[in-house]
Scaffold this motif. Sequence first.
Motif, PDB file in Angstrom:
ATOM      1  N   LEU A  27       0.831  -1.209   0.000  1.00  0.00           N
ATOM      2  CA  LEU A  27       0.000   0.000   0.000  1.00  0.00           C
ATOM      3  C   LEU A  27       0.864   1.258   0.000  1.00  0.00           C
ATOM      4  CD1 LEU A  27      -2.805   1.202  -0.014  1.00  0.00           C
ATOM      5  CD2 LEU A  27      -2.808   1.091   2.466  1.00  0.00           C
ATOM      6  N   CYS A  28       1.968   1.230   0.718  1.00  0.00           N
ATOM      7  CA  CYS A  28       2.864   2.392   0.756  1.00  0.00           C
ATOM      8  C   CYS A  28       3.446   2.651  -0.631  1.00  0.00           C
ATOM      9  CB  CYS A  28       3.975   2.167   1.770  1.00  0.00           C
ATOM     10  SG  CYS A  28       5.082   3.587   1.933  1.00  0.00           S
ATOM     11  N   TRP A  29       3.922   1.602  -1.294  1.00  0.00           N
ATOM     12  CA  TRP A  29       4.494   1.766  -2.630  1.00  0.00           C
ATOM     13  C   TRP A  29       3.444   2.235  -3.625  1.00  0.00           C
ATOM     14  CZ3 TRP A  29       9.282   2.529  -3.434  1.00  0.00           C
ATOM     15  CH2 TRP A  29      10.240   1.957  -2.594  1.00  0.00           C
ATOM     16  N   LEU A  30       2.243   1.721  -3.504  1.00  0.00           N
ATOM     17  CA  LEU A  30       1.157   2.154  -4.385  1.00  0.00           C
ATOM     18  C   LEU A  30       0.869   3.633  -4.177  1.00  0.00           C
ATOM     19  CD1 LEU A  30      -1.083   1.412  -6.419  1.00  0.00           C
ATOM     20  CD2 LEU A  30      -2.529   0.916  -4.450  1.00  0.00           C
ATOM     21  N   SER A  31       0.900   4.079  -2.952  1.00  0.00           N
ATOM     22  CA  SER A  31       0.654   5.487  -2.647  1.00  0.00           C
ATOM     23  C   SER A  31       1.759   6.375  -3.209  1.00  0.00           C
ATOM     24  CB  SER A  31       0.550   5.694  -1.140  1.00  0.00           C
ATOM     25  OG  SER A  31      -0.502   4.931  -0.615  1.00  0.00           O
ATOM     26  N   VAL A  32       2.996   5.955  -3.037  1.00  0.00           N
ATOM     27  CA  VAL A  32       4.130   6.735  -3.549  1.00  0.00           C
ATOM     28  C   VAL A  32       4.091   6.792  -5.073  1.00  0.00           C
ATOM     29  CG1 VAL A  32       6.648   6.788  -3.762  1.00  0.00           C
ATOM     30  CG2 VAL A  32       5.595   6.340  -1.546  1.00  0.00           C
ATOM     31  N   LEU A  33       3.839   5.666  -5.716  1.00  0.00           N
ATOM     32  CA  LEU A  33       3.774   5.644  -7.180  1.00  0.00           C
ATOM     33  C   LEU A  33       2.603   6.465  -7.707  1.00  0.00           C
ATOM     34  CD1 LEU A  33       4.732   1.939  -7.951  1.00  0.00           C
ATOM     35  CD2 LEU A  33       6.126   3.989  -8.268  1.00  0.00           C
ATOM     36  N   SER A  34       1.482   6.441  -7.012  1.00  0.00           N
ATOM     37  CA  SER A  34       0.332   7.240  -7.420  1.00  0.00           C
ATOM     38  C   SER A  34       0.647   8.727  -7.333  1.00  0.00           C
ATOM     39  CB  SER A  34      -0.880   6.916  -6.549  1.00  0.00           C
ATOM     40  OG  SER A  34      -1.263   5.587  -6.713  1.00  0.00           O
ATOM     41  N   TRP A  82      -7.897   6.269  -6.624  1.00  0.00           N
ATOM     42  CA  TRP A  82      -6.897   5.682  -5.722  1.00  0.00           C
ATOM     43  C   TRP A  82      -7.555   5.292  -4.409  1.00  0.00           C
ATOM     44  CZ3 TRP A  82      -5.478   7.353  -0.874  1.00  0.00           C
ATOM     45  CH2 TRP A  82      -4.384   6.706  -0.318  1.00  0.00           C
ATOM     46  N   ARG A  83      -8.401   6.164  -3.875  1.00  0.00           N
ATOM     47  CA  ARG A  83      -9.078   5.879  -2.609  1.00  0.00           C
ATOM     48  C   ARG A  83      -9.987   4.661  -2.734  1.00  0.00           C
ATOM     49  NH1 ARG A  83     -13.956   9.106  -0.127  1.00  0.00           N
ATOM     50  NH2 ARG A  83     -14.803   7.993  -1.877  1.00  0.00           N
ATOM     51  N   GLU A  84     -10.719   4.566  -3.841  1.00  0.00           N
ATOM     52  CA  GLU A  84     -11.606   3.422  -4.050  1.00  0.00           C
ATOM     53  C   GLU A  84     -10.817   2.126  -4.220  1.00  0.00           C
ATOM     54  OE1 GLU A  84     -14.985   3.234  -3.882  1.00  0.00           O
ATOM     55  OE2 GLU A  84     -14.767   5.266  -3.095  1.00  0.00           O
ATOM     56  N   PHE A  85      -9.703   2.196  -4.943  1.00  0.00           N
ATOM     57  CA  PHE A  85      -8.890   1.003  -5.190  1.00  0.00           C
ATOM     58  C   PHE A  85      -8.229   0.489  -3.917  1.00  0.00           C
ATOM     59  CE2 PHE A  85      -4.824  -0.967  -6.361  1.00  0.00           C
ATOM     60  CZ  PHE A  85      -5.302  -2.036  -7.113  1.00  0.00           C
ATOM     61  N   THR A  86      -7.738   1.411  -3.099  1.00  0.00           N
ATOM     62  CA  THR A  86      -7.032   1.000  -1.883  1.00  0.00           C
ATOM     63  C   THR A  86      -7.961   0.772  -0.712  1.00  0.00           C
ATOM     64  OG1 THR A  86      -6.635   3.298  -1.236  1.00  0.00           O
ATOM     65  CG2 THR A  86      -4.918   2.209  -2.540  1.00  0.00           C
ATOM     66  N   GLY A  87      -9.167   1.340  -0.759  1.00  0.00           N
ATOM     67  CA  GLY A  87     -10.095   1.170   0.341  1.00  0.00           C
ATOM     68  C   GLY A  87      -9.823   2.081   1.514  1.00  0.00           C
TER      69      GLY A  87
END
Length: 92
Positions: A27-34, A82-87
Amino acid sequence: KPQDGGHSTLLSTMKHRNGVFVPPEGLCWLSVLSCLLLACSYVGSLYVWRSDLPRDHPAVIKRRFTSVLIVSGLSPLFVWAWREFTGVRVSV
């Protein structure tokens, strides 16, 4: 039971260790990449248009302004996706 009305999200499956929030793997990497993708799309929108005119020419300024306006208008949709995908949910 999840607090989001029964919908399965990443947050509802997260583990807590001694009362401390532990995010799911990646989740952290997804947030940084986003965040990086959003920033690069903003800067990249300035260079989409090819022109032989100097950068301070009124036509170039108008095109760049239009590009930035479009990217800025689409960024809330990107954050929502992003919010919907990550929950991730904000608690008040």
